[in-house]
Structure formats: C-alpha cells, structure tokens
Design an enzyme around this catalytic site. Sequence first.
Site, PDB file in Angstrom:
ATOM      1  CB  VAL A  96      -0.976  -0.011   1.215  1.00 45.55           C
ATOM      2  CG1 VAL A  96      -2.002  -1.137   1.053  1.00 45.55           C
ATOM      3  CG2 VAL A  96      -0.235  -0.132   2.547  1.00 45.55           C
ATOM      4  CG  HIS A 111      -3.690  -6.154  -0.811  1.00 46.24           C
ATOM      5  ND1 HIS A 111      -2.720  -6.940  -0.256  1.00 46.24           N
ATOM      6  CD2 HIS A 111      -4.543  -7.025  -1.432  1.00 46.24           C
ATOM      7  CE1 HIS A 111      -2.969  -8.207  -0.527  1.00 46.24           C
ATOM      8  NE2 HIS A 111      -4.070  -8.293  -1.245  1.00 46.24           N
TER       9      HIS A 111
HETATM   10  N1  APR Z   1      14.237  -8.768  -0.210  1.00 49.52           N
HETATM   11  C1  APR Z   1      13.434  -9.741  -0.729  1.00 49.52           C
HETATM   12  N2  APR Z   1      12.476 -10.380  -0.009  1.00 49.52           N
HETATM   13  C2  APR Z   1      12.337 -10.019   1.283  1.00 49.52           C
HETATM   14  C3  APR Z   1      13.133  -9.029   1.889  1.00 49.52           C
HETATM   15  C4  APR Z   1      14.111  -8.391   1.091  1.00 49.52           C
HETATM   16  N3  APR Z   1      14.926  -7.436   1.570  1.00 49.52           N
HETATM   17  N4  APR Z   1      12.746  -8.907   3.196  1.00 49.52           N
HETATM   18  C5  APR Z   1      11.744  -9.792   3.377  1.00 49.52           C
HETATM   19  N5  APR Z   1      11.501 -10.470   2.248  1.00 49.52           N
HETATM   20  C6  APR Z   1      10.459 -11.479   2.001  1.00 49.52           C
HETATM   21  C7  APR Z   1      10.260 -12.480   3.125  1.00 49.52           C
HETATM   22  O1  APR Z   1      11.142 -13.584   2.972  1.00 49.52           O
HETATM   23  C8  APR Z   1       8.794 -12.885   2.910  1.00 49.52           C
HETATM   24  O2  APR Z   1       8.698 -13.968   2.000  1.00 49.52           O
HETATM   25  O3  APR Z   1       9.246 -10.786   1.898  1.00 49.52           O
HETATM   26  C9  APR Z   1       8.164 -11.647   2.274  1.00 49.52           C
HETATM   27  C10 APR Z   1       7.246 -10.893   3.218  1.00 49.52           C
HETATM   28  O4  APR Z   1       6.154 -11.734   3.486  1.00 49.52           O
HETATM   29  P1  APR Z   1       4.917 -11.152   4.294  1.00 49.52           P
HETATM   30  O5  APR Z   1       5.405 -10.482   5.531  1.00 49.52           O
HETATM   31  O6  APR Z   1       3.900 -12.252   4.394  1.00 49.52           O
HETATM   32  O7  APR Z   1       4.336  -9.974   3.344  1.00 49.52           O
HETATM   33  P2  APR Z   1       3.469 -10.150   2.025  1.00 49.52           P
HETATM   34  O8  APR Z   1       3.808 -11.398   1.305  1.00 49.52           O
HETATM   35  O9  APR Z   1       3.570  -8.874   1.287  1.00 49.52           O
HETATM   36  O10 APR Z   1       1.975 -10.278   2.621  1.00 49.52           O
HETATM   37  C11 APR Z   1       0.921 -10.339   1.667  1.00 49.52           C
HETATM   38  O11 APR Z   1      -0.679 -10.139   3.465  1.00 49.52           O
HETATM   39  O12 APR Z   1      -1.411  -9.229   5.430  1.00 49.52           O
HETATM   40  C12 APR Z   1      -1.511  -9.160   4.070  1.00 49.52           C
HETATM   41  O13 APR Z   1      -2.178  -7.188   3.023  1.00 49.52           O
HETATM   42  C13 APR Z   1      -1.069  -7.819   3.578  1.00 49.52           C
HETATM   43  O14 APR Z   1      -0.253  -7.337   1.367  1.00 49.52           O
HETATM   44  C14 APR Z   1      -0.028  -8.135   2.519  1.00 49.52           C
HETATM   45  C15 APR Z   1      -0.273  -9.608   2.218  1.00 49.52           C
END
Ligand code: APR
Length: 244
Positions: A96, A111
């Site tokens: 977002v 989202h």
């Molecule tokens: N570079 C690449 N990947 C990364 C880095 C980085 N520097 N830091 C973290 N990650 C990866 C982690 O390994 C993980 O797989 O980013 C991912 C983050 O996962 P989540 O915290 O689950 O976030 P996201 O996948 O965006 O969540 C999806 O869930 O709660 C809802 O709306 C929210 O849009 C979000 C959705």
Amino acid sequence: MSRPGHGPDLVILTGAGLSAESGLGTFREKDGLWTRYDLNDVATPEGFERDPKLVRDFYNARRANLREAEPNDAHRALARLQRTCPDQVMIVTQNVDDLLERAGAEALHMHGELFKTRCAFCEAVWTDQGDLGAEQACPSCGRSGGARPDVVWFGEMPMFLPQIEAALEHCRFFASIGTSGAVYPAGGFAAQARRAGARIVELNLEETEISHIFHEALRGPASEILPPWVEEMEGRLARSPWGC
Ligand code: APR
C-alpha cells in the site's frame, strides 16, 4: 509494445519484501506487523466498527513511517524495466506504499493505497498523506466520522482482479518478488500463470511456502538481486517477437 490483443508479456507481483529495505515492515517475519498487532483488530471492517480510533492510529503510524521512507534500488530497477519495455510489464503490488510510484513506476495496488482516504459513508476516495481524523469531513458528502484508509481489509474484495486475471492468462513470464504467497488471491497468481504456460520465477530473501512451484528462484535482498534480473529480463523481452 505488448502482444497484439494479449496484454503484458511479463506480470510482476510484489509484496512487503520489496519495500523492506526502505524501512517499511513486513507482516509475517520476526517482528513483522502481524506479530505486533492482531490483524482482526486493525485490518478488518469489524475491527474498524469496534474501535475506529485504534485502526486510525495504526494507519496514521504507518503513514508517518512512509512519509520518512525512500524508494530503494529494487523499486528503481522495476521503474527502469517499465521504461525500457513500455506496455510490456504489468506490476501488481500487494503493498500500500507509494515507493514504486516515487521511483517512477506504475503499479496496480490490489490491496489499495495508504496515502488515500475513503469515506465509509459514500465511498468517495481522496489523496491524503496526513492523519486520519475522527471528525474529518468527507469532501464529497460532507459527513464526518467515516474517514478510513483506502486499503483492502481482510474479508474485502481486492482491487483490479479482472485486469490481473486476464494478464495472467496470456503473459509469457511471471515474477513473484518479496512476498510470502501466504494471502489469496495473490498467493495463487504464480500457479495460474504457470498453468497458462508462463515461465515463473521467485525472487525472495528465502524459501516460501510456494517456492516449489517456480521454474526458477533468485535468493537475496531485493535491492541486490533485482538490478541484474532486470537487465536479463530486458534481453528476454527484447528477444520476444513483440520486442520491447
Ligand atoms: N528482499 C526480498 N524479499 C524479502 C526481503 C528483502 N529485503 N525482506 C523480506 N523479504 C520477504 C520475506 O522472505 C517474505 O517472504 O518478503 C516476504 C514478506 O512476506 P509477508 O510479511 O507475508 O508480506 P506479504 O507477502 O507482502 O503479505 C501479503 O498479506 O497481510 C496481508 O495485506 C497484507 O499485502 C499483505 C499480504
């Protein structure tokens, strides 16, 4: 240019990992947002109904964070790819934040967007980087007390799904960047693209629960692995009959 009548050759899905190096939190990692807040309290319509102040405070803190954040090399790499291959690259983001736009990219925010406010009464949406206030009057219907972030909460319908699904059916390449794949429908996009014949790649700091379905995987921080990957994709897209 995109393939006649077929949409983008490459569809990219990004998640919180894309903005992690800009200082914005992820959700499910150690110290992630959902380890510090109960998402039922701050990211559902029921939670907003129950305690609108808690929800507004949660999003006001995230807006303050975002006002201090800057795009990183991963955002800039994606903006370069869209510049060098116009109309060929669709970026779908679960994030977002506006860091892709500030880096010069265009993205479909499935989202919603943190710097947009929606009136809970008339659904009007306006850009707003300031704090959500309990007495904020809607510029459209004039009612106050309904200001909410224009983000998609759990239980609500994500945005742009018809456009995204159509692109997944025809793209030749799909990339999942910085997302755990834990939340649907976004978590199912990679499998859908693969079923439709696309070559799919996962770019992430580490393995995810859907890593096994990808043809390729690049591991490392997004700001390090994206620039070389973008260079390689520019070559692949340039070699496609529709060029870029
Ligand atoms: N570079 C690449 N990947 C990364 C880095 C980085 N520097 N830091 C973290 N990650 C990866 C982690 O390994 C993980 O797989 O980013 C991912 C983050 O996962 P989540 O915290 O689950 O976030 P996201 O996948 O965006 O969540 C999806 O869930 O709660 C809802 O709306 C929210 O849009 C979000 C959705």
